[in-house]
Design an enzyme around this catalytic site. Structure first.
Site, PDB file in Angstrom:
ATOM      1  N   ASP A  99       0.868  -1.174   0.000  1.00  0.00           N
ATOM      2  CA  ASP A  99       0.000   0.000   0.000  1.00  0.00           C
ATOM      3  C   ASP A  99       0.904   1.223   0.000  1.00  0.00           C
ATOM      4  O   ASP A  99       1.931   1.250   0.686  1.00  0.00           O
ATOM      5  CB  ASP A  99      -0.977   0.002   1.178  1.00  0.00           C
ATOM      6  CG  ASP A  99      -0.301  -0.057   2.539  1.00  0.00           C
ATOM      7  OD1 ASP A  99      -0.176   1.002   3.192  1.00  0.00           O
ATOM      8  OD2 ASP A  99       0.072  -1.174   2.969  1.00  0.00           O
TER       9      ASP A  99
ATOM     10  N   GLU B 142      -8.150   4.462  12.046  1.00  0.00           N
ATOM     11  CA  GLU B 142      -7.200   4.329  13.149  1.00  0.00           C
ATOM     12  C   GLU B 142      -7.206   5.639  13.923  1.00  0.00           C
ATOM     13  O   GLU B 142      -7.684   6.664  13.440  1.00  0.00           O
ATOM     14  CB  GLU B 142      -5.805   4.002  12.617  1.00  0.00           C
ATOM     15  CG  GLU B 142      -5.310   4.946  11.506  1.00  0.00           C
ATOM     16  CD  GLU B 142      -4.048   4.429  10.829  1.00  0.00           C
ATOM     17  OE1 GLU B 142      -2.972   4.519  11.473  1.00  0.00           O
ATOM     18  OE2 GLU B 142      -4.130   3.961   9.682  1.00  0.00           O
TER      19      GLU B 142
END
Length: 279
Positions: free
Chosen positions: A79, A166
């Protein structure tokens, strides 16, 4: 022969012709197109032969893995965001990168300036790609979903997109920590909007503390991508089901300058090919 018998003979001949099965085979799919469901064993073998399985990349800060290691999984990917700069996608693929998740948006007003370059580059190299959104708790989920949709085109060949949730303690603009119930409701809203637009429910990426603090794992009908850089997810997230495992943030991959996140897909080659829509 009488006219009656001639008529009967003609009818029988037509019926016989209509009941024959054509011997012409159905056309093959165009070269380069994914094989559709119902594929033959041969087409599955061809698709699998294109994969590079069980690659082992470098790591600038390697972890001494015990038990089941990341390299026991056959399908690996990355990613990336603007911080990886320009990427030689053909080199990365040749090294064993099977998929890439590309940062597209953040919050409701930030777009990654390298997204379009990465999106086009991965496609040209034949790397399966999807986009991800970094969630901020200071904007409504619906607003953030619209922002993502504004920047990420529909593409039937793309992987399911990703919602990255997150805690953001180091943000200069948003350090809110809503309740678990609020976060789960917002996540569900975001996922629903993207599923309606792109036709497939996104995956949800998260970290150990966020997973523990919010109960985000209770979301139904959601696949998870879990970060665990010091142990296998079955240790870090007891009982959790996951589709992707991010096993390091300091990986080294040919074609990419500096460190990059490395991930594995939680299944074998055939499952990967089916899940990613390649067969």
């Amino acid at each position: 022969m009488s006219r009656l018998w001639l008529l009967i003979a003609a009818v029988l001949m037509l019926a016989s012709c209509g009941s024959r099965t054509s011997s012409v085979a159905p056309p093959s799919p165009p070269i380069g197109q994914p094989v559709q469901p119902g594929e033959t064993a041969a087409s599955l073998a061809v698709a699998r032969a294109r994969l590079i399985t069980h690659p082992k990349f470098g790591d600038s800060d390697p972890h001494p893995w015990d038990g089941r290691t990341p390299w026991s999984y056959p399908i690996h990917g990355i990613d990336v965001s603007r911080w990886q700069g320009d990427i030689d996608w053909h080199r990365a693929k040749a090294a064993g990168i099977s998929f890439a998740y590309l940062k597209a948006t953040e919050g409701g007003d930030l777009a990654d300036p390298k997204f379009r370059d990465h999106w086009r580059g991965a496609r040209r190299a034949g790397v399966k790609r999807g986009a991800y959104h970094y969630f901020y708790f200071c904007r409504p989920a619906a607003e953030q979903a619209r922002w993502f949709i504004r920047h990420v085109p529909r593409d039937s060949a793309a992987l399911p997109h990703v919602l990255d949730m997150e805690w953001t303690p180091h943000s200069r603009t948003c350090t809110k920590r809503p309740s678990g119930s609020k976060i789960r409701a917002e996540a569900d809203r975001f996922l629903d909007i993207l599923e309606a637009h792109y036709g497939r429910r996104p995956v949800l990426y998260t970290t150990v503390d966020f997973y523990r603090d919010t109960g985000i794992g209770r979301l139904r009908g959601t696949e998870f991508w879990l970060r665990s850089v010091a142990d296998h997810p079955h240790v870090t997230y007891p009982g959790a089901l996951w589709r992707f495992w991010q096993y390091t943030g300091t990986g080294r991959v040919p074609g990419i300058e500096g460190n990059v996140d490395l991930n594995v897909f939680g299944g074998g080659p055939e499952r990967w090919l089916r899940w990613s829509g390649q067969i």
